[in-house]
Enzyme design. Structure first.
Site, PDB file in Angstrom:
ATOM      1  N   ASP A 142      34.459  28.689  17.346  1.00 30.79           N
ATOM      2  CA  ASP A 142      34.780  27.975  16.121  1.00 30.79           C
ATOM      3  C   ASP A 142      33.511  27.262  15.649  1.00 30.79           C
ATOM      4  OD1 ASP A 142      36.399  26.620  14.187  1.00 30.79           O
ATOM      5  OD2 ASP A 142      36.364  24.878  15.480  1.00 30.79           O
ATOM      6  N   ASP A 158      33.378  24.259  12.706  1.00 34.17           N
ATOM      7  CA  ASP A 158      33.569  22.820  12.433  1.00 34.17           C
ATOM      8  C   ASP A 158      34.243  22.139  13.625  1.00 34.17           C
ATOM      9  OD1 ASP A 158      34.298  23.295   8.914  1.00 34.17           O
ATOM     10  OD2 ASP A 158      32.450  22.679   9.912  1.00 34.17           O
TER      11      ASP A 158
HETATM   12  O1  LIG Z   1      37.012  24.141   7.704  1.00 36.42           O
HETATM   13  C1  LIG Z   1      37.959  23.917   8.436  1.00 36.42           C
HETATM   14  C2  LIG Z   1      39.131  23.142   7.970  1.00 36.42           C
HETATM   15  O2  LIG Z   1      38.703  22.252   6.996  1.00 36.42           O
HETATM   16  C3  LIG Z   1      38.007  24.377   9.839  1.00 36.42           C
HETATM   17  O3  LIG Z   1      36.843  25.130  10.121  1.00 36.42           O
HETATM   18  P1  LIG Z   1      36.682  25.669  11.631  1.00 36.42           P
HETATM   19  O4  LIG Z   1      37.691  26.799  11.790  1.00 36.42           O
HETATM   20  O5  LIG Z   1      35.238  26.117  11.713  1.00 36.42           O
HETATM   21  O6  LIG Z   1      36.979  24.500  12.540  1.00 36.42           O
HETATM   22 MG   LIG Z   2      37.168  23.556  14.178  1.00 38.21          MG
END
Ligand SMILES: O=C(CO)COP(=O)(O)O
Ligand SMILES: [Mg+2]
Length: 277
Positions: free
Chosen positions: A33, A35
């Protein structure tokens, strides 16, 4: 919170001594992942740059699998680079790309009214879609930091008149240095409340996004790991896909959040830096 246990068994028994999970040695590919694992918005999380450098040196197949549909893969690669994290564009798979691939398969040459930014707009254009407010086949809700009341009203009216309701991702919140921010899932819920219609969501934890990611790097579930910060997207989908799941505590989930779920990750780490030890 003290030492975080590393394995389900450790977690269940409350053991705290540090151990490397026995399955870690079998991992030959990684999905990670973005964020809350590698970055908070555009600030690198300590250990992320070093981990990706280590994978590059080891020629480890990996893919960044993000529900963030704001940016194109090229933009995300540039943003990660400005945060000191080197990830080539072709090592990034976003919920926007997965959504565009899904709609292209569902209705080639279709039309859509889209709430979102370059990530979903570019992906849909590249998939041969036309953006329109006039009788679109689909209403697509993506991630943005600029949701407008006018656009949401338009979306509600179009869905009520029969446009199919699609969303890139279910994340109710996104992580940032200053705390959670409302995200696509929160907007989906507003539109569902106003229309009585639930969206079909393509991003994590939809198995489609994981299947396309595993195919993209030629990975197989038995020797692939998934690193995430959310139990309800990254970990549940990784677990159900048969991947080795690693939850890090640098994003949305904390120890209390883990307790809310009837399942557990294979490993719980304080951050990705621990994967370098
Ligand atoms: O952008 C997101 C929700 O705002 C989540 O991103 P990720 O899947 O990279 O954690
Ligand atoms: Mg994330």
């Amino acid at each position: 919170m003290g030492n975080l246990p590393l394995t389900c068994a450790d977690y269940a028994e409350g053991m705290t001594e540090r151990a490397i999970h026995p399955r870690r040695g079998d991992i030959e590919c990684w999905l990670t992942d973005m964020d809350g694992v590698l970055v908070h918005e555009n600030r690198a999380i300590p250990g992320a740059a070093e981990l990706l450098e280590h994978w590059r040196e080891q020629e480890m197949p990996y893919l960044v699998l993000t529900n963030n549909s704001i940016f194109t893969a090229r933009d995300l690669s540039a943003r990660l680079s400005s945060s000191g994290i080197d990830v080539p564009e072709d090592r990034i798979w976003t919920s926007a790309l997965a959504t565009a691939a899904f709609l292209k398969q569902q209705k080639p040459g279709g039309t859509a009214f889209v709430i979102g930014e370059a990530g979903i707009l570019t992906a849909l254009h590249d998939a041969g879609y036309v953006m329109t407010e006039t009788d679109p086949d689909f209403v697509v809700i993506g991630e943005t930091r600029n949701y407008s009341f006018e656009a949401i009203t338009k979306a509600i009216r179009l869905i009520s008149r029969g446009a199919r309701f699609i969303s890139t991702n279910p994340d109710a919140t996104g992580p940032s240095q200053d705390g959670p921010m409302p995200a696509t899932g929160a907007i989906n819920a507003l539109i569902t409340k106003a229309t009585g219609m639930e969206p079909y969501i393509v991003g994590k934890p939809n198995p489609m996004m994981f299947r396309s990611a595993l195919n993209k790097i030629g990975a197989h579930s038995h020797n692939t790991g998934m690193i995430g910060d959310r139990m309800d997207t990254d970990i549940v989908a990784g677990m159900e896909a048969g991947l080795h799941t690693v939850l890090v505590m640098t994003g949305i989930a904390d120890a209390a959040e883990i307790e809310r779920f009837p399942f557990r990750p294979d490993e719980v780490l304080t951050s990705v830096a621990e994967l370098l030890q």
